[in-house]
Design an enzyme around this catalytic site. Structure first.
Site, PDB file in Angstrom:
ATOM      1  N   GLY A  12       0.784  -1.233   0.000  1.00  0.00           N
ATOM      2  CA  GLY A  12       0.000   0.000   0.000  1.00  0.00           C
ATOM      3  C   GLY A  12       0.812   1.278   0.000  1.00  0.00           C
ATOM      4  CB  THR A  13       4.284   2.269  -0.899  1.00  0.00           C
ATOM      5  OG1 THR A  13       4.438   1.811  -2.238  1.00  0.00           O
ATOM      6  CG2 THR A  13       4.912   1.291   0.073  1.00  0.00           C
ATOM      7  CG  ASN A  14       1.623   3.173  -5.848  1.00  0.00           C
ATOM      8  OD1 ASN A  14       1.976   4.186  -6.444  1.00  0.00           O
ATOM      9  ND2 ASN A  14       2.221   2.008  -6.005  1.00  0.00           N
ATOM     10  CG  ASN A 107      -3.325  -1.324 -12.740  1.00  0.00           C
ATOM     11  OD1 ASN A 107      -3.219  -1.527 -11.521  1.00  0.00           O
ATOM     12  ND2 ASN A 107      -2.576  -1.968 -13.618  1.00  0.00           N
ATOM     13  CG  HIS A 109       2.330  -2.467 -15.249  1.00  0.00           C
ATOM     14  ND1 HIS A 109       2.157  -3.697 -14.639  1.00  0.00           N
ATOM     15  CD2 HIS A 109       3.323  -2.634 -16.156  1.00  0.00           C
ATOM     16  CE1 HIS A 109       3.006  -4.562 -15.177  1.00  0.00           C
ATOM     17  NE2 HIS A 109       3.722  -3.943 -16.098  1.00  0.00           N
TER      18      HIS A 109
HETATM   19  C1  GRF Z   1       3.487  -1.331  -7.419  1.00  0.00           C
HETATM   20  O1  GRF Z   1       4.767  -1.556  -7.961  1.00  0.00           O
HETATM   21  C2  GRF Z   1       2.459  -1.200  -8.512  1.00  0.00           C
HETATM   22  O2  GRF Z   1       2.964  -0.624  -9.668  1.00  0.00           O
HETATM   23  C3  GRF Z   1       2.094  -2.632  -8.767  1.00  0.00           C
HETATM   24  O3  GRF Z   1       2.091  -3.244  -7.508  1.00  0.00           O
HETATM   25  C4  GRF Z   1       2.971  -2.533  -6.641  1.00  0.00           C
HETATM   26  C5  GRF Z   1       2.167  -2.135  -5.440  1.00  0.00           C
HETATM   27  O4  GRF Z   1       2.950  -1.536  -4.458  1.00  0.00           O
HETATM   28  N1  GRF Z   1       0.823  -2.721  -9.457  1.00  0.00           N
HETATM   29  P1  GRF Z   1       2.257  -0.866  -3.192  1.00  0.00           P
HETATM   30  O5  GRF Z   1       1.345  -1.903  -2.582  1.00  0.00           O
HETATM   31  O6  GRF Z   1       1.504   0.342  -3.665  1.00  0.00           O
HETATM   32  O7  GRF Z   1       3.398  -0.526  -2.289  1.00  0.00           O
END
Ligand code: GRF
Length: 213
Positions: A12-14, A107, A109
C-alpha cells in the site's frame, strides 16, 4: 473533488502516497473505501491510520471471479465511489467490474507500457537490458496492463543497478504519477479518444517523462 475507492493486496505505498497528497491539500480526492482481498495486507493499516473505512473481501470465498467483482462493486457503490484505484491489487477484474465503472478504473503498473506487462515487470526490464524503465498509470480495460495511458514516468537504469534498485526508483516515480493522474481526473481534464488520453488545459506540473536517478 472526486470520490474514490482503492483496491489493494499488499504494502500500500501507492495508497499512502495518495493519502499523503490528499492530506497536504494537493489532491482533490476523498478516499471513501479501501478494499483488500488479503486480510494481512499492510496497506489496510495505512488506510485505518488515515481514518478511511476498510473492507476485506477474500477472493477465496467466491467460486467465480464475477461473484467476487459483484460483491466489491456493491461495496464501492454503497460508499458512493466514482473512481476506482487499483493500487497493488493482485487480481484480474472481469467485465462485471468494467461495466460498473466504465473508464472509471485506474491502475498503476511498474513499467513503461506496452513493455513488460504482467508480474515482476521491474526485473523483466532489468533482464531485458533497457536503459530507461518506468511506470504507467492507465485506465483499465478488458486486457491486463493494456488500457489507455494517462501518465508515464521514466527512470534511468545504470550498469550497477540490481532489481531492488530499479524497483525502488520506479516506486518513487509511481508515488508521483498516481496522484497526478487522479488530480487530472478530478479536474475533469482527461478525455479518452480511442487509445489516447488527451489532457486538456495547461501541461501538468510534472510532465512526463520524469527521469530519476
Ligand atoms: C506497485 O509496484 C504497482 O505498480 C504494482 O504493484 C505494486 C504495489 O505496491 N501494481 P504498493 O502496494 O503500492 O506498495
Amino acid at each position: 473533488m472526486v470520490a474514490a475507492g482503492a483496491l489493494i493486496s499488499g504494502a500500500g505505498t501507492n495508497l499512502q502516497a495518495i493519502i499523503d497528497r490528499i492530506a497536504d491539500g494537493r489532491l482533490a480526492c476523498a478516499l471513501r473505501l479501501v478494499v483488500s482481498n488479503r486480510a494481512g495486507a499492510p496497506g489496510l493499516a495505512r488506510a485505518e491510520a488515515a481514518g478511511i473505512p476498510t473492507q476485506v473481501v477474500d477472493h477465496r470465498n467466491f467460486a467465480r471471479r464475477e461473484d467476487f467483482d459483484r460483491a466489491v462493486v456493491a461495496m464501492l457503490r454503497e460508499a458512493g465511489v466514482e473512481l476506482v484505484l487499483l493500487a497493488g491489487f493482485d487480481r484480474l477484474i472481469t467485465p462485471v467490474f468494467l461495466e460498473a465503472f466504465p473508464l472509471r478504473i485506474m491502475n498503476i503498473h511498474p513499467a513503461l507500457l506496452p513493455s513488460f506487462k504482467g508480474l515482476d515487470a521491474q526485473r523483466q526490464a532489468l533482464e531485458y537490458g533497457v536503459k530507461v524503465a518506468g511506470a504507467t498509470v492507465h485506465f483499465v480495460d478488458q486486457d491486463a496492463d493494456h488500457g489507455p495511458i494517462i501518465v508515464q514516468g521514466a527512470v534511468a537504469i545504470g550498469p550497477e543497478d540490481g532489481a531492488d534498485d530499479v524497483r525502488r526508483r520506479i516506486l518513487a516515480v509511481e508515488h508521483e504519477i498516481y496522484p497526478l493522474a487522479i488530480q487530472l481526473f478530478a479536474e475533469g481534464r482527461l478525455v479518452v479518444e480511442g487509445r489516447r488520453v488527451i489532457v486538456r488545459g495547461p501541461r501538468p506540473a510534472l510532465p512526463p517523462p520524469l527521469i530519476h536517478r
